[in-house]
Design an enzyme around this catalytic site. Sequence first.
Site, PDB file in Angstrom:
ATOM      1  N   ASP A  78      34.138  30.776  49.852  1.00  0.00           N
ATOM      2  CA  ASP A  78      35.087  31.382  48.921  1.00  0.00           C
ATOM      3  C   ASP A  78      34.942  32.904  48.885  1.00  0.00           C
ATOM      4  O   ASP A  78      33.839  33.436  48.756  1.00  0.00           O
ATOM      5  CB  ASP A  78      34.843  30.800  47.524  1.00  0.00           C
ATOM      6  N   HIS A  79      36.077  33.587  49.004  1.00  0.00           N
ATOM      7  CA  HIS A  79      36.124  35.055  48.889  1.00  0.00           C
ATOM      8  C   HIS A  79      35.140  35.736  49.840  1.00  0.00           C
ATOM      9  O   HIS A  79      34.373  36.619  49.434  1.00  0.00           O
ATOM     10  CB  HIS A  79      35.864  35.489  47.449  1.00  0.00           C
ATOM     11  N   GLU A 175      42.582  30.502  54.632  1.00  0.00           N
ATOM     12  CA  GLU A 175      43.359  31.005  53.501  1.00  0.00           C
ATOM     13  C   GLU A 175      43.153  32.508  53.436  1.00  0.00           C
ATOM     14  O   GLU A 175      42.058  33.001  53.694  1.00  0.00           O
ATOM     15  CB  GLU A 175      42.876  30.362  52.194  1.00  0.00           C
ATOM     16  N   LYS A 217      39.657  34.031  33.612  1.00  0.00           N
ATOM     17  CA  LYS A 217      38.767  32.924  33.921  1.00  0.00           C
ATOM     18  C   LYS A 217      38.699  31.918  32.770  1.00  0.00           C
ATOM     19  O   LYS A 217      38.372  32.261  31.639  1.00  0.00           O
ATOM     20  CB  LYS A 217      37.353  33.450  34.198  1.00  0.00           C
ATOM     21  N   HIS A 257      44.711  31.080  42.456  1.00  0.00           N
ATOM     22  CA  HIS A 257      43.319  31.355  42.123  1.00  0.00           C
ATOM     23  C   HIS A 257      43.184  31.611  40.625  1.00  0.00           C
ATOM     24  O   HIS A 257      44.149  31.949  39.946  1.00  0.00           O
ATOM     25  CB  HIS A 257      42.834  32.582  42.897  1.00  0.00           C
TER      26      HIS A 257
END
EC number: 5.1.2.7
Length: 415
Positions: A78-79, A175, A217, A257
Site C-alpha cells: 500500500d502506498h 493501482e 480517516k 481510498h
Amino acid sequence: MHLEKLSFGVGDRFAHQAAAQLRAFEQASELGVDIVPVWNKSNREHQFVGSNPQSVRTAAQHAVEERGWKKSWYVDADHIQLSTVDPFLDCSDFFTIDVADFIGTPVAKDQIDQFVDAHGELIGELRLPGTQTCYKVDRDFVTRVARQYLGACKAAGEIYRYIANAKGEDHFIAEVSMDETDSPQMPAELMVILAALADEKIRLQTIAPKFTGRFNKGVDYVGQIDHFEREFNEDLAVISEAVRRYGLPENLKLSVHSGSDKFSIYPVIRKAIKDKGVGIHLKTAGTTWLEELIGLSEAGGDGLELAKEIYAYSLEHLDELCSPYASVIDIDCSALPSVEEVTQWDGPHLAATLRHIPDDPRFNANVRQLLHVAFKVAAQSGDRYLDLLKANREIVGEQVTRNLLERHMKPLFIG
C-alpha cells in the site's frame, strides 16, 4: 492477474484479525455477493508498529487456510514508491503506486508539448457516455493538466516497470494513487491523466483519484453528496471512455481510498456501480484497529484499562500522532474528553464512544479519529497489547466481522 469486479481493501495493523475479516467476506458471499479481500499495509504503518511486509501475507495465508477460503485474495503493497517497494516485491501481488508527492513536479516544456501534440483527441468536446455532461477542452487546459500531472504519471511508469521487471507483468495488479493531495482531480483532468498513464504502458487495473470533499480517516464523508454523486458518475464514464480510447485493461475501476465509514456516500456508490454494471475497489484501512479497541473495551478488565491508557497517551501526544495524517483528519480538540473523564467510563461507554454509529449520543468522531492514528501507541506496549488480543479473540473478532459486514459491505453492495 485480473482483479475481480468487487474488491475490498482491509487493514490489519497487528496481523491478528485476518480470520475475523475473512468471515465478513464469507457472510457476504452467503448473501449472494462475491467480494475479494485485499489485505493492505503501507511502509509507514510497518515502520510505526515494527512489522515487515511478509507478516501481512503470512497472516492472510493462515486465515485463508483456517477458514478454507477457496476464492481469490490479494496482498497490497500500500502506498509504495520506488524508495520503499523492494521489501514488498516477494510477498505482494497488488501494488498501490502512490505518486501524489510527484504532482506538480516540473517537466520539460518539450515533453509537455510532445504529449499535447500526441493527444489531439483530448481537445474539443468531451462527452461522457451515460451522463448529460459535455466538457469543452482546449489546448491550454490539456497543457495545464499535463504540467501538473505528467511528472506523476512518469513516476508511476518508472515504479510500474521496476515491479514488472522483478515480478513479471502477469504476476501483479497495479493501482495508481493520487488521492493524498490537497486538490481533487476533476473528471476532465482524469481523462488527461489516464492518457498519460496509458502512454507509460501501465496495465492499470484501479485508479485512486482525489475526490471533492473530505475523506477523513475512520469517519463519514464531509461534503456535498449531490456534488460527489455527479463527480463519481462522471469519473466512471471517463474510465469507460479511456478504456475504449487507449486500450487500458477492461476491468479498470475506481478505487476509493480512506473509504472507511463513508456512510453517507455508500448509497451513491452502490447505485452508480449497479446502474453501470461496473466494479469498485474500496479501502477500509485502520477501522480494524479501532474495532480491536472496541472489543477490548467491551471485554473490560485489563483490556479496558489498556484502552484507557492508550487514549491518555494519545491525548498527551496529539500533535505528534496527528502530524503524519494531517491531510486526512479533522479533530476538534475542544471536543476531546479529559483523561479524568474517560477514566470513569465503563467498557460499554468507551466502546460506544468509538463505535461509528452516528445516532448514538455517546459516539465521538474526534476521539475516533485520534485513536485511529494512534495504533503505534499500542505497538509500544509490546506483548501486552497482542496478548490481550489473543485472550479476547472472540469478542474482538466479533466486532471486526460485524463492522465490515453490517456497516460497509451491506450498505455498499447489498442494500
